[in-house]
Design a protein around this motif. Structure first.
Motif, PDB file in Angstrom:
ATOM      1  N   ALA A   1       0.832  -1.093   0.050  1.00 46.32           N
ATOM      2  CA  ALA A   1       0.003   0.054   0.185  1.00 46.32           C
ATOM      3  C   ALA A   1       1.037   1.338  -0.053  1.00 46.32           C
ATOM      4  CB  ALA A   1      -0.987  -0.077   1.270  1.00 46.32           C
ATOM      5  N   ASP A   2       2.092   1.026   0.428  1.00 41.98           N
ATOM      6  CA  ASP A   2       3.112   2.321   0.329  1.00 41.98           C
ATOM      7  C   ASP A   2       3.891   2.538  -0.502  1.00 41.98           C
ATOM      8  OD1 ASP A   2       1.951   2.854   3.042  1.00 41.98           O
ATOM      9  OD2 ASP A   2       3.344   1.413   4.152  1.00 41.98           O
ATOM     10  N   ASN A   3       4.106   1.479  -1.612  1.00 43.54           N
ATOM     11  CA  ASN A   3       4.891   1.627  -2.863  1.00 43.54           C
ATOM     12  C   ASN A   3       4.094   2.083  -4.150  1.00 43.54           C
ATOM     13  OD1 ASN A   3       3.917  -0.672  -4.116  1.00 43.54           O
ATOM     14  ND2 ASN A   3       5.595  -1.857  -3.459  1.00 43.54           N
ATOM     15  N   ARG A   4       4.796   2.590  -5.042  1.00 42.51           N
ATOM     16  CA  ARG A   4       4.113   2.968  -6.445  1.00 42.51           C
ATOM     17  C   ARG A   4       3.121   1.767  -6.891  1.00 42.51           C
ATOM     18  NH1 ARG A   4       8.405   4.888 -10.590  1.00 42.51           N
ATOM     19  NH2 ARG A   4       9.135   2.590 -10.348  1.00 42.51           N
ATOM     20  N   GLU A   5       4.015   0.685  -6.960  1.00 45.13           N
ATOM     21  CA  GLU A   5       2.925  -0.154  -7.641  1.00 45.13           C
ATOM     22  C   GLU A   5       1.659  -0.612  -6.978  1.00 45.13           C
ATOM     23  OE1 GLU A   5       6.169  -0.438  -7.015  1.00 45.13           O
ATOM     24  OE2 GLU A   5       7.306  -0.636  -8.913  1.00 45.13           O
ATOM     25  N   GLY A   6       1.889  -0.603  -5.620  1.00 49.04           N
ATOM     26  CA  GLY A   6       0.504  -0.886  -4.977  1.00 49.04           C
ATOM     27  C   GLY A   6      -0.292   0.286  -4.890  1.00 49.04           C
ATOM     28  N   LYS A   7       0.186   1.482  -4.830  1.00 48.86           N
ATOM     29  CA  LYS A   7      -0.811   2.411  -4.925  1.00 48.86           C
ATOM     30  C   LYS A   7      -1.409   2.717  -6.414  1.00 48.86           C
ATOM     31  CE  LYS A   7       1.564   5.398  -1.756  1.00 48.86           C
ATOM     32  NZ  LYS A   7       2.430   6.566  -1.451  1.00 48.86           N
TER      33      LYS A   7
ATOM     34  N   HIS B   1      -5.456   2.270  -6.523  1.00 48.90           N
ATOM     35  CA  HIS B   1      -6.237   3.207  -7.037  1.00 48.90           C
ATOM     36  C   HIS B   1      -7.126   2.641  -8.468  1.00 48.90           C
ATOM     37  CE1 HIS B   1      -7.255   7.135  -8.653  1.00 48.90           C
ATOM     38  NE2 HIS B   1      -6.867   6.921  -9.804  1.00 48.90           N
ATOM     39  N   TRP B   2      -6.683   1.915  -9.023  1.00 47.50           N
ATOM     40  CA  TRP B   2      -7.200   1.161 -10.054  1.00 47.50           C
ATOM     41  C   TRP B   2      -8.451   0.248  -9.645  1.00 47.50           C
ATOM     42  CZ3 TRP B   2      -7.799  -4.279 -10.975  1.00 47.50           C
ATOM     43  CH2 TRP B   2      -8.288  -4.784 -12.266  1.00 47.50           C
ATOM     44  N   LEU B   3      -8.258  -0.322  -8.282  1.00 44.34           N
ATOM     45  CA  LEU B   3      -9.359  -1.109  -7.921  1.00 44.34           C
ATOM     46  C   LEU B   3     -10.592  -0.181  -7.535  1.00 44.34           C
ATOM     47  CD1 LEU B   3      -7.697  -3.750  -5.872  1.00 44.34           C
ATOM     48  CD2 LEU B   3      -9.170  -4.125  -7.593  1.00 44.34           C
ATOM     49  N   SER B   4     -10.146   0.867  -6.681  1.00 44.87           N
ATOM     50  CA  SER B   4     -11.121   1.657  -6.222  1.00 44.87           C
ATOM     51  C   SER B   4     -11.848   2.661  -7.534  1.00 44.87           C
ATOM     52  CB  SER B   4     -10.502   2.851  -5.408  1.00 44.87           C
ATOM     53  OG  SER B   4      -9.751   3.848  -5.930  1.00 44.87           O
ATOM     54  N   GLU B   5     -11.186   2.717  -8.522  1.00 43.08           N
ATOM     55  CA  GLU B   5     -11.626   3.391  -9.632  1.00 43.08           C
ATOM     56  C   GLU B   5     -12.797   2.483 -10.239  1.00 43.08           C
ATOM     57  OE1 GLU B   5      -9.206   4.176 -13.198  1.00 43.08           O
ATOM     58  OE2 GLU B   5      -9.087   6.414 -12.533  1.00 43.08           O
ATOM     59  N   LEU B   6     -12.492   1.112 -10.313  1.00 38.43           N
ATOM     60  CA  LEU B   6     -13.419   0.188 -10.977  1.00 38.43           C
ATOM     61  C   LEU B   6     -14.583   0.150 -10.117  1.00 38.43           C
ATOM     62  CD1 LEU B   6     -11.302  -3.103 -11.961  1.00 38.43           C
ATOM     63  CD2 LEU B   6     -12.565  -1.392 -13.360  1.00 38.43           C
ATOM     64  N   GLU B   7     -14.420   0.110  -8.675  1.00 37.81           N
ATOM     65  CA  GLU B   7     -15.551   0.211  -7.750  1.00 37.81           C
ATOM     66  C   GLU B   7     -16.548   1.547  -7.856  1.00 37.81           C
ATOM     67  OE1 GLU B   7     -18.179  -1.057  -5.086  1.00 37.81           O
ATOM     68  OE2 GLU B   7     -16.475  -2.325  -5.669  1.00 37.81           O
ATOM     69  N   GLU B   8     -15.894   2.661  -8.227  1.00 38.54           N
ATOM     70  CA  GLU B   8     -16.748   4.013  -8.032  1.00 38.54           C
ATOM     71  C   GLU B   8     -17.107   4.448  -9.486  1.00 38.54           C
ATOM     72  OE1 GLU B   8     -13.877   6.674  -6.267  1.00 38.54           O
ATOM     73  OE2 GLU B   8     -13.634   5.421  -4.192  1.00 38.54           O
ATOM     74  N   ARG B   9     -16.226   4.106 -10.468  1.00 32.40           N
ATOM     75  CA  ARG B   9     -16.495   4.556 -11.682  1.00 32.40           C
ATOM     76  C   ARG B   9     -16.821   3.635 -12.902  1.00 32.40           C
ATOM     77  NH1 ARG B   9     -13.090   8.694  -9.986  1.00 32.40           N
ATOM     78  NH2 ARG B   9     -11.245   8.009 -11.124  1.00 32.40           N
ATOM     79  N   ASP B  10     -16.202   2.539 -12.597  1.00 29.86           N
ATOM     80  CA  ASP B  10     -16.247   1.550 -13.900  1.00 29.86           C
ATOM     81  C   ASP B  10     -16.789   0.248 -13.312  1.00 29.86           C
ATOM     82  OD1 ASP B  10     -15.857   0.531 -16.276  1.00 29.86           O
ATOM     83  OD2 ASP B  10     -13.863   0.170 -16.238  1.00 29.86           O
ATOM     84  N   LYS B  11     -18.152   0.232 -13.050  1.00 21.88           N
ATOM     85  CA  LYS B  11     -18.748  -1.082 -12.492  1.00 21.88           C
ATOM     86  C   LYS B  11     -18.951  -2.204 -13.747  1.00 21.88           C
ATOM     87  CE  LYS B  11     -21.048   1.277  -8.554  1.00 21.88           C
ATOM     88  NZ  LYS B  11     -20.310   0.554  -7.439  1.00 21.88           N
ATOM     89  N   GLY B  12     -19.013  -1.539 -14.623  1.00 24.67           N
ATOM     90  CA  GLY B  12     -19.214  -2.329 -16.152  1.00 24.67           C
ATOM     91  C   GLY B  12     -17.749  -3.198 -16.107  1.00 24.67           C
ATOM     92  N   GLY B  13     -16.655  -2.490 -16.122  1.00 22.88           N
ATOM     93  CA  GLY B  13     -15.398  -3.006 -15.987  1.00 22.88           C
ATOM     94  C   GLY B  13     -15.145  -3.870 -15.181  1.00 22.88           C
ATOM     95  N   ARG B  14     -15.713  -3.863 -13.991  1.00 22.39           N
ATOM     96  CA  ARG B  14     -15.393  -4.784 -12.851  1.00 22.39           C
ATOM     97  C   ARG B  14     -16.187  -5.894 -12.960  1.00 22.39           C
ATOM     98  NH1 ARG B  14     -17.501  -5.555  -7.414  1.00 22.39           N
ATOM     99  NH2 ARG B  14     -16.077  -6.231  -6.003  1.00 22.39           N
ATOM    100  N   ALA B  15     -17.328  -5.859 -13.248  1.00 25.19           N
ATOM    101  CA  ALA B  15     -18.245  -6.621 -13.569  1.00 25.19           C
ATOM    102  C   ALA B  15     -17.940  -7.844 -14.918  1.00 25.19           C
ATOM    103  CB  ALA B  15     -19.444  -6.448 -14.017  1.00 25.19           C
TER     104      ALA B  15
END
Length: 173
Positions: A7-13, A17-31
């Protein structure tokens, strides 16, 4: 290059961020990733390619690392598994699989199912087995550890998992 997601390194961040973006703004991509029943299907999801491009933009090492088709396959599989995590937990996969529900004497993932994961003959079989196990552990597992496991799967990790899993005691006859 040995990839560590934290969670503290660039890759983890980037991954979180990608996961939270899927959850918040791209539910279709997540599905779409959740429905991917094979690595090939995960490879055809635009959400996977977004993450791949973001990782490649981090450094030339990432670009080189992801030139290998098998590494891209493993990253795609990791993406399709991580989206099954409902509420991130603190455990890596073998510890999450070893957790027991309150009052239950059995591990969330049975010894037999866990052995089958360790014996998976290829990435597709591993992906399929982990995909079936995710609903049982989705509230216990750290998605970053899911990604690491998929990217580094091999004899060393299998051995680590065998030591980390809480093998049930055999009942005496």
């Amino acid at each position: 290059m040995y990839v560590r997601f934290d969670a503290d390194n660039r890759e983890g961040k980037v991954l979180l961020h990608w996961l939270s973006e899927l959850e918040e703004r791209d539910k279709g991509g997540r599905a779409e990733l959740r429905r991917a029943a094979s690595i090939q299907q995960a490879l055809m999801c635009p959400a996977f390619h977004r993450l791949r491009r973001r990782l490649e933009a981090l450094s030339p090492e990432w670009t080189d690392y992801l030139q290998s088709p098998y590494r891209q396959d493993r990253l795609a599989a990791a993406c399709a598994l991580m989206v099954h995590v409902r509420s991130p937990g603190a455990y890596d996969l073998p510890h999450a699989m070893s957790q027991r529900a309150l009052g239950d004497e059995r591990n969330r993932v049975s010894e037999l199912r866990f052995r089958r994961l360790l014996d998976a003959p290829d990435d597709e079989a591993l992906f399929s087995g982990l995909r079936r196990a995710m609903p049982m552990i989705s509230d216990q597992v750290d998605p970053l550890k899911v990604a690491e496991a998929m990217l580094h799967w091999g004899d060393r990790l299998k051995r680590e998992w065998a030591y980390a899993y809480a093998w049930p005691d055999k009942k005496q006859a």
